[in-house]
Design a protein around this motif. Structure first.
Motif: not given
Length: 191
Positions: A93-122
């Motif tokens: 589980l730790l490996e899967q989450v760690k491997a997936g977080l760069p993709y979350v960062a990429y998604h957030l960085y390129h999201h059309q509303h990235s500038e207004r988002m403060k972070g991630i929540i789960g």
């Protein structure tokens, strides 16, 4: 007999998951190198809870925008069946989450509303060790919402960790500021 019941539950869950995915406005957070999708599915969310101050100084208040992260639970639970111990399951589980977080960062960085988002929540009951990944955990203060999330997560916990009470750990918010996410898992790490 118990394993057949779990397999049946997973088959039903797998059949319902595409409907849930379509109705929830979720998107996959990128594709990994082997063509397999990330363990994370995401969507923008307007936060409605109490004000939270993260350790890096980021304040998250009601109506702030965040990127909500969801683990792809059906896939995760199916994958966890390959392992016979909680230690191996936790490591996977730790490996899967760690491997997936760069993709979350990429998604957030390129999201059309990235500038207004403060972070991630789960929200998860699987929060042991998440600090090592950069997350901060926060208790869910609203008792009704905490009960609702517990009830929603119990089936997954019962399948993922048979033999242990699914009520042994209450669900918590996992939060990370956008700046910390980019610093630890910036999209440049995908290549």
């Amino acid at each position: 007999m118990k394993e057949k019941a779990v397999q049946c539950l997973l088959a039903m869950w797998g059949a319902i998951d595409p409907i849930y995915y379509a109705c929830s406005r979720l998107e996959y957070a990128g594709e990994e190198r082997d063509g397999r999708r990330s363990i994370f599915r995401v969507r923008p969310l307007q936060y409605k809870g109490e004000t939270i101050r993260l350790s890096d100084g980021t304040t998250i208040a009601a109506n702030d925008w965040l990127l909500k992260i969801h683990l792809h639970n059906v896939r995760l639970v199916r994958d966890l069946f390959r392992y016979d111990s909680d230690i191996k399951k936790g490591r996977y589980l730790l490996e899967q989450v760690k491997a997936g977080l760069p993709y979350v960062a990429y998604h957030l960085y390129h999201h059309q509303h990235s500038e207004r988002m403060k972070g991630i929540i789960g929200i998860t009951m699987l929060n042991k060790g998440c600090e090592r990944l950069g997350f901060e955990t926060v208790d869910i203060s609203n008792p009704l919402y905490r009960w609702f999330k517990t009830a929603a997560l119990v089936p997954m916990m019962a399948v993922a960790r048979p033999g242990l009470s699914p009520f042994s750990r209450p669900p918590k918010y996992l939060l990370m500021s956008k700046e910390k996410l980019f610093s630890l898992y910036g999209y440049h790490l995908i290549h």
